[in-house]
Design a protein around this motif. Structure first.
Motif, short mmCIF file in Angstrom:
data_model
loop_
_atom_site.label_atom_id
_atom_site.label_comp_id
_atom_site.label_asym_id
_atom_site.label_seq_id
_atom_site.Cartn_x
_atom_site.Cartn_y
_atom_site.Cartn_z
N GLN A 1 -5.57 -5.67 -6.11
CA GLN A 1 -4.82 -5.38 -7.33
C GLN A 1 -3.57 -4.59 -6.98
O GLN A 1 -3.52 -3.92 -5.95
N ARG A 2 -2.56 -4.72 -7.84
CA ARG A 2 -1.29 -4.03 -7.57
C ARG A 2 -1.49 -2.53 -7.60
O ARG A 2 -2.07 -1.99 -8.54
N ARG A 3 -0.97 -1.83 -6.57
CA ARG A 3 -1.16 -0.40 -6.44
C ARG A 3 0.16 0.37 -6.52
O ARG A 3 0.15 1.60 -6.61
N LEU A 4 1.28 -0.32 -6.47
CA LEU A 4 2.56 0.35 -6.63
C LEU A 4 2.71 0.83 -8.07
O LEU A 4 2.40 0.09 -9.01
N PRO A 5 3.21 2.05 -8.29
CA PRO A 5 3.52 2.49 -9.66
C PRO A 5 4.55 1.55 -10.30
O PRO A 5 5.35 0.92 -9.60
N GLN B 1 0.85 -1.20 0.00
CA GLN B 1 0.00 0.00 0.00
C GLN B 1 0.89 1.24 0.00
O GLN B 1 1.42 1.64 1.05
N PRO B 2 1.07 1.89 -1.15
CA PRO B 2 1.97 3.04 -1.21
C PRO B 2 1.43 4.30 -0.56
O PRO B 2 2.20 5.23 -0.27
N ASP B 3 0.11 4.38 -0.32
CA ASP B 3 -0.50 5.60 0.20
C ASP B 3 -1.01 5.45 1.63
O ASP B 3 -1.88 6.19 2.08
#
Length: 235
Positions: free
Chosen positions: A173-177, A17-19
């Motif tokens: 689902q993948r959330r990393l840029p 989770q990047p955010d």
């Protein structure tokens, strides 16, 4: 790199989770800092932010259990700088703070980009962080003690954040840029080459995401040697 190891790395990256992050406000005990890093890894956070305690930042590796390798730690010299950076990136800031405006930690929304501030062991959250936080959150206490250890409190709050995000499908689902995903994939699959590149300020060589291996390791190393020692290259 075994297929099982690569699959595990990809599984973790796919749910990072990047955010969602944690910001420690001058937490000074290495064991607490390291336990917080460990919780960040366990609950799927990609980043942790640290405002330097007076004696500086040093993770206690035994307690961290190696999780400092899996969570990117951003250090800031002041709380003002940390808060400005996070708010500029669109984060809501929730301070774990007992106050007149504090709400149950389960009542705030962790599905939006947000950061949880954990105060230090003596003074709690600083006045600057308290004033600028969007919400104050508390863990209701039903015993004689008035508060939990900072690392324990962090784990409880992150558990709720994980629960909310899982219900919202944010782990599905993948959330990393893409660039961040490939950078981490390289670092986790090729830690020795990563250290070599970091020590010499070299760009990372490309890897095959299907195998986790360098696409042309021998050719890349020969090119590095040629650039570093052009006088040794034969005509």
């Amino acid at each position: 790199m075994t297929p099982e190891r690569l699959a595990r790395i990809k599984q973790i990256l796919d749910t990072r989770q990047p955010d969602l992050s944690v910001l420690t406000d001058q937490v000074h005990k290495p064991r607490n800092l390291s336990a917080i890093i460990r919780s960040c890894d366990a609950f799927g956070l990609a980043n942790m932010h640290v405002v330097w305690p007076k004696e500086g930042f040093r993770a206690f590796r035994k307690t961290a259990g190696g999780s400092y390798n899996w969570v990117r730690t951003h250090t800031h010299p002041t709380m003002g700088e940390a808060m400005a950076s996070l708010k500029a990136s669109g984060h809501k800031v929730y301070a774990a703070q007992l106050s007149d405006r504090a709400v149950d930690y389960r009542e705030v929304d962790y599905t939006v980009p947000c950061t949880v501030i954990m105060g230090n062991e003596v003074d709690g959250v600083s006045d600057r962080a308290s004033d600028e936080a969007d919400e104050h959150i508390i863990i209701p206490m039903m015993g004689m003690v008035e508060s939990l250890n900072v690392s324990s409190a962090c784990a409880i709050i992150l558990s709720e954040a994980q629960r909310q995000r899982k219900l919202a499908g944010l782990f599905d689902q993948r959330r990393l840029p893409d660039d961040e995903y490939m950078r981490l994939l390289f670092q986790w699959c090729q830690p020795t080459v990563k250290r070599y590149c970091d020590d010499r300020k070299l760009p990372y060589p490309p890897i095959d995401p299907e195998t986790g291996e360098l696409i042309d390791g021998v050719g890349w190393m020969n090119e590095v040697r040629r650039q570093r020692h052009p006088d040794l290259v034969e005509d």
